[in-house]
Design a protein around this motif. Structure first.
Motif, PDB file in Angstrom:
ATOM      1  N   TYR A  70       0.836  -1.209   0.000  1.00  0.00           N
ATOM      2  CA  TYR A  70       0.000   0.000   0.000  1.00  0.00           C
ATOM      3  C   TYR A  70       0.865   1.250   0.000  1.00  0.00           C
ATOM      4  CZ  TYR A  70      -3.737   3.253   0.793  1.00  0.00           C
ATOM      5  OH  TYR A  70      -4.623   4.290   0.635  1.00  0.00           O
ATOM      6  N   VAL A  97      -5.180  19.008  -3.000  1.00  0.00           N
ATOM      7  CA  VAL A  97      -5.201  19.380  -1.579  1.00  0.00           C
ATOM      8  C   VAL A  97      -4.235  20.547  -1.394  1.00  0.00           C
ATOM      9  CG1 VAL A  97      -4.710  18.626   0.787  1.00  0.00           C
ATOM     10  CG2 VAL A  97      -5.687  17.010  -0.873  1.00  0.00           C
ATOM     11  N   HIS A  99      -4.623  22.793   1.643  1.00  0.00           N
ATOM     12  CA  HIS A  99      -4.611  23.234   3.042  1.00  0.00           C
ATOM     13  C   HIS A  99      -4.715  22.031   3.970  1.00  0.00           C
ATOM     14  CE1 HIS A  99      -5.745  26.846   0.828  1.00  0.00           C
ATOM     15  NE2 HIS A  99      -5.392  27.568   1.880  1.00  0.00           N
ATOM     16  N   HIS A 100      -4.272  22.217   5.237  1.00  0.00           N
ATOM     17  CA  HIS A 100      -4.312  21.069   6.139  1.00  0.00           C
ATOM     18  C   HIS A 100      -5.137  21.297   7.400  1.00  0.00           C
ATOM     19  CE1 HIS A 100      -1.393  22.586   9.075  1.00  0.00           C
ATOM     20  NE2 HIS A 100      -0.696  23.052   8.049  1.00  0.00           N
TER      21      HIS A 100
ATOM     22  N   GLU B  32       7.823   1.673   5.438  1.00  0.00           N
ATOM     23  CA  GLU B  32       8.834   2.727   5.471  1.00  0.00           C
ATOM     24  C   GLU B  32       8.145   4.070   5.284  1.00  0.00           C
ATOM     25  OE1 GLU B  32      11.327   1.491   2.182  1.00  0.00           O
ATOM     26  OE2 GLU B  32      10.420   2.982   0.859  1.00  0.00           O
ATOM     27  N   ASN B  33       8.851   5.121   5.670  1.00  0.00           N
ATOM     28  CA  ASN B  33       8.301   6.450   5.436  1.00  0.00           C
ATOM     29  C   ASN B  33       8.293   6.738   3.952  1.00  0.00           C
ATOM     30  OD1 ASN B  33       7.675   7.465   8.087  1.00  0.00           O
ATOM     31  ND2 ASN B  33       9.873   7.418   8.484  1.00  0.00           N
ATOM     32  N   SER B  34       7.285   7.456   3.494  1.00  0.00           N
ATOM     33  CA  SER B  34       7.175   7.787   2.075  1.00  0.00           C
ATOM     34  C   SER B  34       7.651   9.210   1.848  1.00  0.00           C
ATOM     35  CB  SER B  34       5.721   7.661   1.632  1.00  0.00           C
ATOM     36  OG  SER B  34       5.026   8.846   1.960  1.00  0.00           O
ATOM     37  N   PRO B  35       7.775   9.611   0.582  1.00  0.00           N
ATOM     38  CA  PRO B  35       8.155  10.996   0.311  1.00  0.00           C
ATOM     39  C   PRO B  35       7.040  11.990   0.685  1.00  0.00           C
ATOM     40  CG  PRO B  35       8.399   9.596  -1.655  1.00  0.00           C
ATOM     41  CD  PRO B  35       7.650   8.821  -0.644  1.00  0.00           C
ATOM     42  N   VAL B  36       5.852  11.481   1.001  1.00  0.00           N
ATOM     43  CA  VAL B  36       4.739  12.371   1.364  1.00  0.00           C
ATOM     44  C   VAL B  36       4.688  12.488   2.879  1.00  0.00           C
ATOM     45  CG1 VAL B  36       2.278  12.807   1.114  1.00  0.00           C
ATOM     46  CG2 VAL B  36       3.499  11.499  -0.644  1.00  0.00           C
ATOM     47  N   CYS B  39       2.941  10.152   5.606  1.00  0.00           N
ATOM     48  CA  CYS B  39       2.320   8.970   5.011  1.00  0.00           C
ATOM     49  C   CYS B  39       3.356   7.865   4.875  1.00  0.00           C
ATOM     50  CB  CYS B  39       1.743   9.281   3.629  1.00  0.00           C
ATOM     51  SG  CYS B  39       0.381  10.450   3.666  1.00  0.00           S
ATOM     52  N   MET B  40       2.950   6.625   5.107  1.00  0.00           N
ATOM     53  CA  MET B  40       3.919   5.529   5.014  1.00  0.00           C
ATOM     54  C   MET B  40       3.607   4.635   3.823  1.00  0.00           C
ATOM     55  SD  MET B  40       2.764   2.958   8.095  1.00  0.00           S
ATOM     56  CE  MET B  40       1.031   2.506   8.300  1.00  0.00           C
ATOM     57  N   VAL B  41       4.605   3.872   3.423  1.00  0.00           N
ATOM     58  CA  VAL B  41       4.420   2.802   2.455  1.00  0.00           C
ATOM     59  C   VAL B  41       4.346   1.509   3.257  1.00  0.00           C
ATOM     60  CG1 VAL B  41       5.485   1.492   0.581  1.00  0.00           C
ATOM     61  CG2 VAL B  41       5.681   4.008   0.630  1.00  0.00           C
ATOM     62  N   ILE B  42       3.259   0.771   3.107  1.00  0.00           N
ATOM     63  CA  ILE B  42       3.161  -0.529   3.784  1.00  0.00           C
ATOM     64  C   ILE B  42       3.712  -1.573   2.826  1.00  0.00           C
ATOM     65  CG2 ILE B  42       1.671  -2.151   4.991  1.00  0.00           C
ATOM     66  CD1 ILE B  42      -0.316   0.071   5.466  1.00  0.00           C
ATOM     67  N   CYS B  94      -7.015  18.296   9.073  1.00  0.00           N
ATOM     68  CA  CYS B  94      -7.649  17.594   7.956  1.00  0.00           C
ATOM     69  C   CYS B  94      -7.109  18.108   6.618  1.00  0.00           C
ATOM     70  CB  CYS B  94      -9.162  17.761   8.017  1.00  0.00           C
ATOM     71  SG  CYS B  94      -9.720  19.445   7.959  1.00  0.00           S
ATOM     72  N   ALA B  95      -7.088  17.213   5.642  1.00  0.00           N
ATOM     73  CA  ALA B  95      -6.619  17.595   4.304  1.00  0.00           C
ATOM     74  C   ALA B  95      -7.798  18.203   3.543  1.00  0.00           C
ATOM     75  CB  ALA B  95      -6.086  16.367   3.572  1.00  0.00           C
ATOM     76  N   VAL B 155      -7.668  10.211   6.541  1.00  0.00           N
ATOM     77  CA  VAL B 155      -6.542  11.143   6.672  1.00  0.00           C
ATOM     78  C   VAL B 155      -6.769  12.099   7.846  1.00  0.00           C
ATOM     79  CG1 VAL B 155      -5.315  13.075   5.586  1.00  0.00           C
ATOM     80  CG2 VAL B 155      -5.928  11.058   4.228  1.00  0.00           C
ATOM     81  N   TRP B 157      -4.382  15.082   9.689  1.00  0.00           N
ATOM     82  CA  TRP B 157      -3.118  15.751   9.461  1.00  0.00           C
ATOM     83  C   TRP B 157      -2.310  15.883  10.741  1.00  0.00           C
ATOM     84  CZ3 TRP B 157      -2.094  16.029   4.497  1.00  0.00           C
ATOM     85  CH2 TRP B 157      -0.869  16.614   4.147  1.00  0.00           C
ATOM     86  N   MET B 159       0.682  16.162  13.295  1.00  0.00           N
ATOM     87  CA  MET B 159       1.952  16.874  13.168  1.00  0.00           C
ATOM     88  C   MET B 159       3.138  15.965  13.490  1.00  0.00           C
ATOM     89  SD  MET B 159       2.027  19.754  11.831  1.00  0.00           S
ATOM     90  CE  MET B 159       0.583  20.145  10.839  1.00  0.00           C
ATOM     91  N   GLU B 169      -2.136   9.464   6.733  1.00  0.00           N
ATOM     92  CA  GLU B 169      -3.111   8.557   6.134  1.00  0.00           C
ATOM     93  C   GLU B 169      -2.980   7.219   6.831  1.00  0.00           C
ATOM     94  OE1 GLU B 169      -2.293   7.194   2.172  1.00  0.00           O
ATOM     95  OE2 GLU B 169      -4.297   6.386   1.878  1.00  0.00           O
TER      96      GLU B 169
END
Lengths: 503, 503
Positions: A70, A97, A99-100, B32-36, B39-42, B94-95, B155, B157, B159, B169
């Motif tokens: 995922y 998206v 704003h947060h 792992e952590n994602s570039p976003v 958000c993580m990559v499962i 929230c996004a 999602v 948001w 911090m 997410e």
């Protein structure tokens, strides 16, 4: 004109196919429009069908060596920009998206706050975000191939939406693979379109043609797009699944680089492939009739529904008979799984209850009352046949698996016959124009179907296709080696393509 | 200080628990952590575990009468505003989608375009959008109850994020039900927290306490929130699942109204309940050790991995022996499913390969070489025990189900012992302060654990809890009927609560 027989769905297919489609979805309780523009609510009966599709596909993906993972819902705007054709293809219809959080608006209510440094796109497809991740995972040829699939929701801000066929948010799976050679990547692309064709034919009972998209119809950024194309009952084409050979386009945009066995640094070769909840729309328009939805048994959440008929004094005897029947049927199997049988004992008029299940497409209905009990029989209705028939109870139990298999096959055969009858080889522009000109005064949308035509190049026939609102669906992969001349320009042509109006 | 034995994970739990947690995730290849941001990559191993969790939970939901459906990802901003506490709880994180396309920016690159009339929120939870749909579905008491669950991404948001425990997410399920009476809705709320407790205890091998949240800790908009609370190895609490009795709050905000049997118009009673990928984090912190992840057999994607040991001349004989062993093991069952066995025949050093599976938490490893073959034995390593042992091959096959059951139980028992040893009844503020003051110089994060304390009201102890960074986890539902006096204020108090530092 003779009065048409009364049908459960109004309008009928002949009267208004697009509206009939909406009414089948409503009558079968599959989905409904939501308060959010272009997004639908998938209701339990529709979602069970999707779950069955998912299960079958997921097993096929795993059998071909893939694993699920995922990846993030959001894609930084800068990621999308890296592949020029890709951004061109998706920038015009994406949810952004910016704003947060929300804060009180001095004029009342709330307003967006906390602006993001970089806008995020809700994924319309995940080549860019997954590719960025793969770039970190891939160092050496030993890390290849990567064979991963994701089940996810995606968003494309379509302006004209129709439930299941085209919605702003939809559910799908997207496979993303990385290979050391172009040969392997092309094999993967072909393997997966064949998996989709197998699923369409053997699970959905839906005939499909495998072929390659022409340049103008390819996935944005792909070197080659393979698709499966099906003919709907109104003779329009529906693209039911695609598999893309991405060459090194995305690996160059995202630096997916590996050290080969000989020590050289090389860009990897990638593929992606997907099917979506659109398949539910395809299923509706392949099999359903003027009485509602028709489910192929292999995907039906319920194979058999038993409807008890009794008065107060016969209730307990009938219910006992029915429970035993249900258990006997459940002990049988169809296609390797126990037969899925439910009893509908709700307090409701018999006719209303029967039609409830007809409209929802349950393959077999059994009505059982005191008289059937006496004769040790049941009154059986097959959803693919108009009349119910009396049948010996023990014979039914013994043959239920065979019966479900017959229904599955009959649905395929009927759809295949429609496809064959409405697929015509056309060799000149006049016939082509005639083929795509609606004939049926009662239904202006009915036209010829699939035209099989030799064609030389896309650009030279573009204006004609636009005029007739016809597209090149695909260049079939099989039985397509006889050269000819282009139906429109007369130029020499290597291959035939399927031309059709399409969803 | 004596030198610690070498471990596969560095730092160890005693050295730095939070960093150990991250390293286990990395070593076991779970995510792992994602570039976003946030958000993580499962990754596949982590996702297979989540799929096993989903399957088990989904079966339990269906066994308690629920069906799955799917609702939109987006929530119009105005929907969120309707329930005052709810918007207060979610507006800050929230996004917000404000645009529906990208256009070329005159300064280069792209910029958002096509501003939406009303901003859309990416769902942080779906009470509002699902409630708006239910309002259309519910007309009469005959339409009730509605018992629906959704598997989805949401999602928030956040911090400060940490993989699985708190990510922007995450994946989860959210049940949303509607009932005609408060009694039924309360029963449902209790039924589902018991399903979660059952899953935690019997699938995750994780002891949990069921209890009610105090007013300050409730879900925004709920009348009552029930939760299951588990103790992690660092003695902190983790809320592993919640079930909310929403009273008529959301039905009033969204006009979910039905006509009762007597003809009156009434607001419905609703519930919601959810668990998320946070459970993977809970699993890691309940069972894993300084060598990596430890999987309870019932959720393990692989129960047994077989590692062949051979030289060139013994290869074919060993592989034949191993294939037969694999097939014999697969013919056995554990907890109603065939034993999941894989052979790892990759070309890799033996020690490296063994540690690969240790770190990933596979319950049983079997090393098999020519000498084991001669003795008709295997060299077996249980992930829950430090030493591998020789074992007769036939005995292993005959007892594999029992062995896996023993491992499942031993993990539960070990976790339960930790929980019992670190749960203390405290009756005065001095002891309370002392309990939550870190003692271990080597690890400043280690404190007492769970303090069971009578308390009279939340407001009067709020300052103390904030000072010590302690929260009221829940008021346990069982064995909690003996009145006492508040540990801090001395006021009479009806119930005890669990006080703890928490994730």
């Amino acid at each position: 004109m003779a009065k048409a027989p009364k049908t459960a769905i109004s309008p009928t297919r002949a009267d208004d196919y697009p509206e009939w489609y909406q009414q089948v979805i409503k009558a079968a309780d599959l989905a409904e429009n939501s308060p959010v523009r272009g997004c639908m609510v998938i209701k339990p009966w529709g979602y069970q069908l999707w779950e069955n599709m998912q299960r079958a596909l997921d097993d096929m993906f795993k059998a071909t060596g893939h694993q699920n993972a995922y990846f993030p819902l959001f894609i930084p705007m800068s990621f999308l920009e890296k592949e020029a054709e890709h951004v061109e293809g998706f920038a015009k219809e994406c949810a952004v998206v910016t704003h947060h959080r929300l804060e009180p608006d001095p004029e009342g209510g709330l307003r967006p706050a906390g602006q993001l440094e970089e806008p995020l796109i809700v994924r319309p497809t995940s080549e860019t975000i997954i590719g960025a991740t793969y770039a970190k995972w891939v160092q050496s040829y030993r890390d290849l191939p990567i064979l991963i699939n994701q089940w996810a929701n995606v968003v494309r801000w379509e302006m004209r939406t129709r439930m299941f066929l085209r919605t702003a948010e939809f559910l799908w799976q997207e496979g993303h693979t990385v290979h050391a050679t172009d040969t392997e990547a092309i094999e993967e692309t072909e393997r997966m379109i064949n998996v989709y064709a197998d699923f369409a034919r053997n699970w959905m009972a839906m005939p499909v043609t495998i072929g390659a998209k022409t340049a103008g119809e390819r996935f944005p950024g792909a070197v080659e797009t393979l698709s499966i194309e099906a003919m709907m009952q109104d003779r329009k084409a529906l693209q039911a699944g695609t598999s893309h050979f991405l060459g090194q386009n995305f690996s160059k945009a995202q630096e997916i680089v590996f050290q080969s066995e000989s020590g050289s640094r090389e860009y990897a070769w990638t593929t992606s492939w997907g099917v979506s909840t659109r398949l539910v729309g395809a299923l509706i328009m392949t099999h359903s009739d003027d009485d509602g939805f028709v489910l192929p048994p292999k995907l039906a959440p319920i194979h058999v529904v038993i409807l008890p008929i009794y008065k107060d004094d016969s209730r307990s005897a009938v219910m006992e008979y029915i429970h035993a029947l249900r258990d006997a049927l459940r002990a049988q199997s169809y296609d390797g799984v126990p037969v899925r049988v439910e009893i509908d004992d709700r307090d409701m008029r018999g006719g209303e209850k029967k039609w409830h299940h007809v409209k929802r497409g349950v393959p077999i209905r059994l009505e059982v009352g005191p008289k059937d009990m006496e004769k040790n029989s049941v009154f059986m209705g097959r959803r693919d046949q108009p009349k119910s028939v009396g049948m010996d109870r023990n014979e039914l139990v013994a043959t239920i698996g065979t019966l479900l298999g017959e229904i599955q096959q009959s649905l395929y055969d009927r759809a295949d016959q429609l496809r064959i009858e409405n697929t015509v080889t056309i060799t000149n522009e006049a016939d082509f124009r005639d083929f795509f000109t609606p004939k049926n005064a009662g239904n202006p949308e009915i036209h010829g179907g699939f035209a099989m035509c030799h064609f030389a190049d896309e650009a030279s026939i573009d204006a004609l296709l636009k005029e007739l609102k016809v597209t090149i669906r695909c260049v079939p992969s099989e039985n397509n080696d006889t050269p000819g001349t282009c139906f429109a320009t007369g130029k020499p042509a290597e291959k035939q393509a399927i031309f059709a109006k399409a969803y």
